[in-house]
Design an enzyme around this catalytic site. Structure first.
Site, mmCIF file in Angstrom:
data_model
loop_
_atom_site.group_PDB
_atom_site.id
_atom_site.type_symbol
_atom_site.label_atom_id
_atom_site.label_comp_id
_atom_site.label_asym_id
_atom_site.label_seq_id
_atom_site.Cartn_x
_atom_site.Cartn_y
_atom_site.Cartn_z
ATOM 1 N N MET A 62 44.313 49.569 42.841
ATOM 2 C CA MET A 62 45.663 49.702 42.838
ATOM 3 C C MET A 62 45.687 51.219 43.394
ATOM 4 O O MET A 62 46.868 51.695 44.102
ATOM 5 C CB MET A 62 45.985 49.918 41.315
ATOM 6 C CG MET A 62 47.259 50.359 40.979
ATOM 7 S SD MET A 62 48.651 49.114 41.608
ATOM 8 C CE MET A 62 48.247 47.723 40.394
ATOM 9 N N ASN A 109 44.389 38.549 48.776
ATOM 10 C CA ASN A 109 44.291 39.776 49.535
ATOM 11 C C ASN A 109 43.153 39.845 50.343
ATOM 12 O O ASN A 109 42.017 39.084 49.887
ATOM 13 C CB ASN A 109 44.199 41.201 48.591
ATOM 14 C CG ASN A 109 42.784 41.516 48.078
ATOM 15 O OD1 ASN A 109 42.131 42.151 48.946
ATOM 16 N ND2 ASN A 109 42.628 41.178 47.098
ATOM 17 N N ARG A 110 43.060 40.231 51.554
ATOM 18 C CA ARG A 110 41.757 40.517 52.371
ATOM 19 C C ARG A 110 41.861 41.755 52.789
ATOM 20 O O ARG A 110 41.763 42.224 54.080
ATOM 21 C CB ARG A 110 41.805 39.477 53.484
ATOM 22 C CG ARG A 110 42.910 39.259 54.383
ATOM 23 C CD ARG A 110 42.806 38.348 55.369
ATOM 24 N NE ARG A 110 44.011 38.220 56.512
ATOM 25 C CZ ARG A 110 44.792 37.156 56.293
ATOM 26 N NH1 ARG A 110 44.657 36.119 55.416
ATOM 27 N NH2 ARG A 110 45.742 37.112 57.045
ATOM 28 N N GLY A 112 39.772 44.479 52.672
ATOM 29 C CA GLY A 112 38.642 44.998 53.348
ATOM 30 C C GLY A 112 38.274 46.392 53.208
ATOM 31 O O GLY A 112 37.968 47.096 54.223
ATOM 32 N N PHE A 113 38.470 46.949 52.050
ATOM 33 C CA PHE A 113 37.943 48.167 51.520
ATOM 34 C C PHE A 113 38.744 49.189 52.521
ATOM 35 O O PHE A 113 38.028 50.074 52.758
ATOM 36 C CB PHE A 113 36.565 48.629 51.628
ATOM 37 C CG PHE A 113 35.768 47.591 50.734
ATOM 38 C CD1 PHE A 113 36.352 47.150 49.569
ATOM 39 C CD2 PHE A 113 34.269 47.494 50.844
ATOM 40 C CE1 PHE A 113 35.465 46.398 48.559
ATOM 41 C CE2 PHE A 113 33.519 46.876 49.781
ATOM 42 C CZ PHE A 113 34.141 46.454 48.591
ATOM 43 N N ASN A 137 35.105 53.300 42.069
ATOM 44 C CA ASN A 137 34.424 52.234 42.486
ATOM 45 C C ASN A 137 34.121 52.399 43.963
ATOM 46 O O ASN A 137 34.691 53.051 44.937
ATOM 47 C CB ASN A 137 35.424 51.063 42.405
ATOM 48 C CG ASN A 137 34.982 49.737 42.692
ATOM 49 O OD1 ASN A 137 34.542 49.391 43.752
ATOM 50 N ND2 ASN A 137 35.232 48.814 41.798
ATOM 51 N N SER A 173 33.360 41.984 46.382
ATOM 52 C CA SER A 173 34.542 41.477 47.389
ATOM 53 C C SER A 173 34.271 40.873 48.400
ATOM 54 O O SER A 173 33.453 40.655 48.979
ATOM 55 C CB SER A 173 35.002 42.876 47.869
ATOM 56 O OG SER A 173 36.012 42.761 48.788
ATOM 57 N N ASN A 175 35.871 40.372 50.960
ATOM 58 C CA ASN A 175 36.667 40.662 52.365
ATOM 59 C C ASN A 175 35.684 41.511 53.187
ATOM 60 O O ASN A 175 36.239 42.144 54.105
ATOM 61 C CB ASN A 175 37.969 41.315 51.783
ATOM 62 C CG ASN A 175 38.603 40.252 50.933
ATOM 63 O OD1 ASN A 175 39.100 39.067 51.513
ATOM 64 N ND2 ASN A 175 39.219 40.733 49.996
ATOM 65 N N THR A 176 34.415 41.961 52.629
ATOM 66 C CA THR A 176 33.415 42.641 53.377
ATOM 67 C C THR A 176 32.453 41.669 53.685
ATOM 68 O O THR A 176 31.740 41.203 52.889
ATOM 69 C CB THR A 176 33.038 44.043 52.762
ATOM 70 O OG1 THR A 176 34.134 44.707 52.664
ATOM 71 C CG2 THR A 176 31.963 44.572 53.292
ATOM 72 N N LYS A 215 30.341 45.533 39.459
ATOM 73 C CA LYS A 215 31.331 44.541 39.286
ATOM 74 C C LYS A 215 30.797 43.189 40.149
ATOM 75 O O LYS A 215 30.331 43.084 41.300
ATOM 76 C CB LYS A 215 32.582 44.995 40.067
ATOM 77 C CG LYS A 215 33.589 44.037 40.177
ATOM 78 C CD LYS A 215 34.827 44.689 40.514
ATOM 79 C CE LYS A 215 36.280 43.921 40.088
ATOM 80 N NZ LYS A 215 37.600 44.810 40.407
ATOM 81 N N THR A 243 35.827 39.955 36.462
ATOM 82 C CA THR A 243 35.448 39.659 37.648
ATOM 83 C C THR A 243 36.405 39.967 38.903
ATOM 84 O O THR A 243 37.513 40.807 38.494
ATOM 85 C CB THR A 243 35.281 38.163 37.937
ATOM 86 O OG1 THR A 243 36.534 37.497 38.115
ATOM 87 C CG2 THR A 243 34.534 37.636 36.541
ATOM 88 N N ASN A 244 35.668 40.047 40.008
ATOM 89 C CA ASN A 244 36.471 40.649 41.080
ATOM 90 C C ASN A 244 37.327 39.161 41.486
ATOM 91 O O ASN A 244 37.716 38.272 40.456
ATOM 92 C CB ASN A 244 35.481 40.722 42.404
ATOM 93 C CG ASN A 244 36.033 41.545 43.553
ATOM 94 O OD1 ASN A 244 37.206 41.595 43.900
ATOM 95 N ND2 ASN A 244 35.204 42.548 43.540
ATOM 96 N N GLY A 295 43.368 37.825 35.821
ATOM 97 C CA GLY A 295 44.535 36.929 35.288
ATOM 98 C C GLY A 295 45.238 37.559 34.064
ATOM 99 O O GLY A 295 45.616 36.590 33.272
#
Length: 348
Positions: A62, A109-110, A112-113, A137, A173, A175-176, A215, A243-244, A295
């Site tokens: 966020m 989402n993607r 990617g940090f 994080n 994640s 996305n990495t 995480k 979770t992620n 969720g």
């Protein structure tokens, strides 16, 4: 009520543009003194050796760079987690990379940090007047080979240690590239050993013990969850976040944007995330506290996580779909001396 009026306008914007616009609005209202609240009153909960003023936090992602701590705190959160941050700034994946699926109260989402780097985050935290519990994080840069990932985590840990209430090691994640490989037993054992050793070194250096949490992904099979839990206990890790986002598309099949690459969050993740919490709780038997995210769209969803074995909860997608009222709704329900049977709006 106000959020329900402005949500259609926000949802007419590109999701990243809406994200920035929302934070700009919150900051302006906060600076005008119209958002002056603190954490929702509650019996403090001691988790990981920290006294959380209430059990509802904002999840990582966020506020990636720690730019809005005071404004977020004024919404009533009991704790704030920022990041994911990497050693070096990086732009993340190309846009578009964030997609709403309102028919399912979901987001893909993607990102990617994408972040401005750990030095920038530390500077933002130091300038802030936020004095609540702050989770930071940490992750690896996209171009750091996975076999050198520990180097990135150790750099981040060293730089943020004294500024964090707790630190989260993000190995989940989607996305990495290859990041989730770090959840495999051999890689995780090696990484946790290095991080625990550095944590104890930094605790001596700063005369301050900062808890370390990990995480994990929701897409793990029970044997993998059990293996991770055993390693967390072996290395005396202080907490686990479950979770992620998920790679599954259950619950959004055939909806617009469902085929986009990335991690799915929001309402369709609820059951999967709760199942991981329940399984972890059964394996850990209270040895390591669980922070649950995934969720939570209403108080009933949060109570489900607590009943499954979580000590604290975090929200993200629910905040986007329900607005700031969700924070007080969840906190007041979980802080009540007796919690009635709860239903999400529109259910039952």
């Amino acid at each position: 009520m106000l959020y329900s009026l402005i949500r259609p306008l926000l949802f007419s914007l590109d999701p990243e543009t809406a994200h920035r616009a929302t934070f700009n609005a919150i900051e302006k209202v906060h600076r005008l003194g119209l958002l002056t609240g603190g954490p929702i009153p509650c019996q403090p909960r001691n988790v990981m050796g920290l006294d959380f003023p209430n059990p509802v936090g904002v999840a990582a992602g966020m506020d990636k760079n720690g730019e809005h701590l005071e404004a977020l705190a004024s919404l009533g959160f009991g704790f704030i987690e920022i990041g994911t941050v990497t050693p070096r700034p990086q732009p993340g994946n190309p846009r578009p990379r964030l997609f709403r699926i309102p028919e399912a109260n979901a987001i893909i989402n993607r990102m990617g940090f994408n972040n401005q780097g750990v030095d920038n985050l530390v500077a933002n935290v130091r300038r802030s007047n936020y004095y609540g519990i702050l989770g930071i994080n940490i992750g690896k840069n996209f171009d750091t080979p996975v076999e050198r990932a520990a180097d990135d985590y150790l750099i981040c840990l060293s730089k943020i240690y004294r500024h964090a209430g707790y630190v989260v090691v993000n190995i989940s994640s989607p996305n990495t590239p290859h990041l989730r490989q770090l959840q495999n037993a051999e890689e995780l054992d090696h990484l946790l050993g290095l991080l625990k050793s550095k944590q104890m070194e930094l605790a001596d250096e700063h005369a301050k013990y900062t808890p370390l949490a990990v995480k994990i992904a929701p897409d793990l099979e029970p044997p993998q969850i059990a293996s991770i839990a055993a390693l967390l206990m072996k290395h005396q890790i202080d907490g686990i976040i479950a979770t992620n986002t998920t790679l599954s598309r259950t619950g959004v099949e055939a909806l617009p944007h469902a085929s986009e690459k990335g991690g799915l969050s929001g309402a369709p993740l609820r059951e999967r995330a709760t199942a991981v919490v329940r399984h972890l709780h059964g394996v850990l038997q209270g040895a390591i506290p669980i922070i649950s995210v995934g969720g939570i769209m209403c108080a009933a969803d949060a109570k489900e996580k607590i009943d499954a074995g979580a000590s604290l909860v975090q929200i993200y997608s629910g905040l986007i779909y329900r607005g700031p009222q969700l924070v007080s709704e969840v906190a007041r329900a979980l802080c009540a001396s007796s919690v009635p049977d709860l239903l999400c709006p529109g259910s039952g």
